[in-house]
Design an enzyme around this catalytic site. Structure first.
Site, PDB file in Angstrom:
ATOM      1  N   HIS A  80      -4.129   0.923   7.472  1.00 56.24           N
ATOM      2  CA  HIS A  80      -2.800   1.541   7.485  1.00 56.24           C
ATOM      3  C   HIS A  80      -2.769   2.759   6.551  1.00 56.24           C
ATOM      4  O   HIS A  80      -2.287   3.829   6.929  1.00 56.24           O
ATOM      5  CB  HIS A  80      -1.758   0.499   7.049  1.00 56.24           C
ATOM      6  CG  HIS A  80      -0.349   1.014   7.003  1.00 56.24           C
ATOM      7  ND1 HIS A  80       0.633   0.608   7.882  1.00 56.24           N
ATOM      8  CD2 HIS A  80       0.244   1.897   6.171  1.00 56.24           C
ATOM      9  CE1 HIS A  80       1.760   1.230   7.586  1.00 56.24           C
ATOM     10  NE2 HIS A  80       1.571   2.015   6.542  1.00 56.24           N
ATOM     11  N   GLU A  81      -3.308   2.592   5.343  1.00 61.30           N
ATOM     12  CA  GLU A  81      -3.265   3.689   4.366  1.00 61.30           C
ATOM     13  C   GLU A  81      -4.215   4.823   4.741  1.00 61.30           C
ATOM     14  O   GLU A  81      -3.880   5.996   4.552  1.00 61.30           O
ATOM     15  CB  GLU A  81      -3.565   3.169   2.955  1.00 61.30           C
ATOM     16  CG  GLU A  81      -2.602   2.096   2.439  1.00 61.30           C
ATOM     17  CD  GLU A  81      -1.137   2.409   2.646  1.00 61.30           C
ATOM     18  OE1 GLU A  81      -0.744   3.603   2.583  1.00 61.30           O
ATOM     19  OE2 GLU A  81      -0.361   1.472   2.911  1.00 61.30           O
TER      20      GLU A  81
ATOM     21  N   CYS B  30       5.961  -0.368   6.668  1.00 61.54           N
ATOM     22  CA  CYS B  30       5.570   0.812   5.884  1.00 61.54           C
ATOM     23  C   CYS B  30       6.705   1.153   4.933  1.00 61.54           C
ATOM     24  O   CYS B  30       7.872   1.081   5.325  1.00 61.54           O
ATOM     25  CB  CYS B  30       5.306   1.976   6.848  1.00 61.54           C
ATOM     26  SG  CYS B  30       4.814   3.502   6.025  1.00 61.54           S
ATOM     27  N   LEU B  31       6.358   1.500   3.705  1.00 62.32           N
ATOM     28  CA  LEU B  31       7.394   1.846   2.728  1.00 62.32           C
ATOM     29  C   LEU B  31       8.175   3.093   3.145  1.00 62.32           C
ATOM     30  O   LEU B  31       9.263   3.331   2.649  1.00 62.32           O
ATOM     31  CB  LEU B  31       6.777   2.048   1.339  1.00 62.32           C
ATOM     32  CG  LEU B  31       6.274   0.778   0.647  1.00 62.32           C
ATOM     33  CD1 LEU B  31       5.630   1.126  -0.686  1.00 62.32           C
ATOM     34  CD2 LEU B  31       7.397  -0.231   0.455  1.00 62.32           C
TER      35      LEU B  31
ATOM     36  N   GLN C  33       2.899   9.952   1.113  1.00 62.63           N
ATOM     37  CA  GLN C  33       4.188   9.262   1.030  1.00 62.63           C
ATOM     38  C   GLN C  33       4.963   9.604  -0.243  1.00 62.63           C
ATOM     39  O   GLN C  33       6.145   9.288  -0.349  1.00 62.63           O
ATOM     40  CB  GLN C  33       3.992   7.735   1.103  1.00 62.63           C
ATOM     41  CG  GLN C  33       3.523   7.256   2.469  1.00 62.63           C
ATOM     42  CD  GLN C  33       3.354   5.754   2.469  1.00 62.63           C
ATOM     43  OE1 GLN C  33       2.330   5.233   2.034  1.00 62.63           O
ATOM     44  NE2 GLN C  33       4.360   5.042   2.941  1.00 62.63           N
TER      45      GLN C  33
ATOM     46  N   HIS D  58      -2.592   7.098   7.127  1.00 62.83           N
ATOM     47  CA  HIS D  58      -1.647   8.043   6.515  1.00 62.83           C
ATOM     48  C   HIS D  58      -2.332   9.355   6.136  1.00 62.83           C
ATOM     49  O   HIS D  58      -1.729  10.422   6.211  1.00 62.83           O
ATOM     50  CB  HIS D  58      -1.023   7.442   5.248  1.00 62.83           C
ATOM     51  CG  HIS D  58       0.219   6.629   5.493  1.00 62.83           C
ATOM     52  ND1 HIS D  58       1.368   7.165   6.051  1.00 62.83           N
ATOM     53  CD2 HIS D  58       0.505   5.334   5.230  1.00 62.83           C
ATOM     54  CE1 HIS D  58       2.300   6.221   6.123  1.00 62.83           C
ATOM     55  NE2 HIS D  58       1.801   5.086   5.641  1.00 62.83           N
TER      56      HIS D  58
ATOM     57  N   GLY E 241       0.811  -1.204   0.000  1.00 60.87           N
ATOM     58  CA  GLY E 241       0.000   0.000   0.000  1.00 60.87           C
ATOM     59  C   GLY E 241       0.846   1.255   0.000  1.00 60.87           C
ATOM     60  O   GLY E 241       1.986   1.252   0.498  1.00 60.87           O
TER      61      GLY E 241
HETATM   62 CO    CO Z   1       2.700   3.294   5.456  1.00 59.12          CO
END
Ligand code: CO
Length: 158
Positions: free
Chosen positions: A132-133, A90-91, A51, A136, A46
């Site tokens: 999670h997204e 998380c990326l 991000q 953000h 995701g």
């Molecule tokens: Co993340």
């Protein structure tokens, strides 16, 4: 399509609340395409617009179930059921994994890139990725959801 640079933990933009998308235009389509390409290239499940440096309520999710990526614009969580505890990353925080509790199933209302409203229900990993997204978009990071508070994971850490 183009790869975009992924913002890392410690950058202020990840702590800001995102604005609603109001124009379902070519710019949004390019952003979503770029986010999907960036997600795929980074081998993630995701990615949220902040991000890649955009304070817009848009996320892409691909749990690699063969159904392709899901695009959620202006997503709103409408229902949640149960809970699950599992490892999450998380990326924006490569190599960092924490146990996070999430709902087992969620129902989300969102718009597609053309401004058409739809509903998606996700279980298990998809529910985790959606939560999670969506976090953000509020400036919330998964480390905020970790049950035991580990001091070195405190906000502001680079
Ligand atoms: Co993340």
């Amino acid at each position: 399509m183009a790869l975009r640079e992924i913002v890392k933990f410690g950058e202020d933009i990840l702590r800001k609340k995102c604005r609603e998308v109001t124009s379902f235009d070519e710019k949004l389509a390019i952003l979503l395409d770029d986010m999907k390409e960036t997600l795929q290239s980074a081998d993630g499940v995701g990615l949220a617009a902040p991000q890649v440096g955009m304070l817009r309520r848009a996320v892409v999710i691909d749990i690699r179930d063969g159904k392709g990526a899901i695009e959620l614009v202006n997503p709103v969580l409408v229902e949640q059921y149960g809970n699950q505890v599992g490892n999450e990353g998380c990326l924006s925080a490569p190599g960092e994994w924490c146990e996070v509790e999430r709902p087992m199933r969620v129902k989300v209302k969102a718009f597609d890139r053309h401004g058409k409203e739809f509903t998606v229900t996700g279980d298990g990993l998809l529910a985790r990725a959606i939560c999670h997204e969506l976090d953000h978009l509020e400036g919330i990071l998964f480390i905020d959801r970790v049950k035991q508070d580990i001091p070195e994971r405190a906000e502001g850490r680079k």
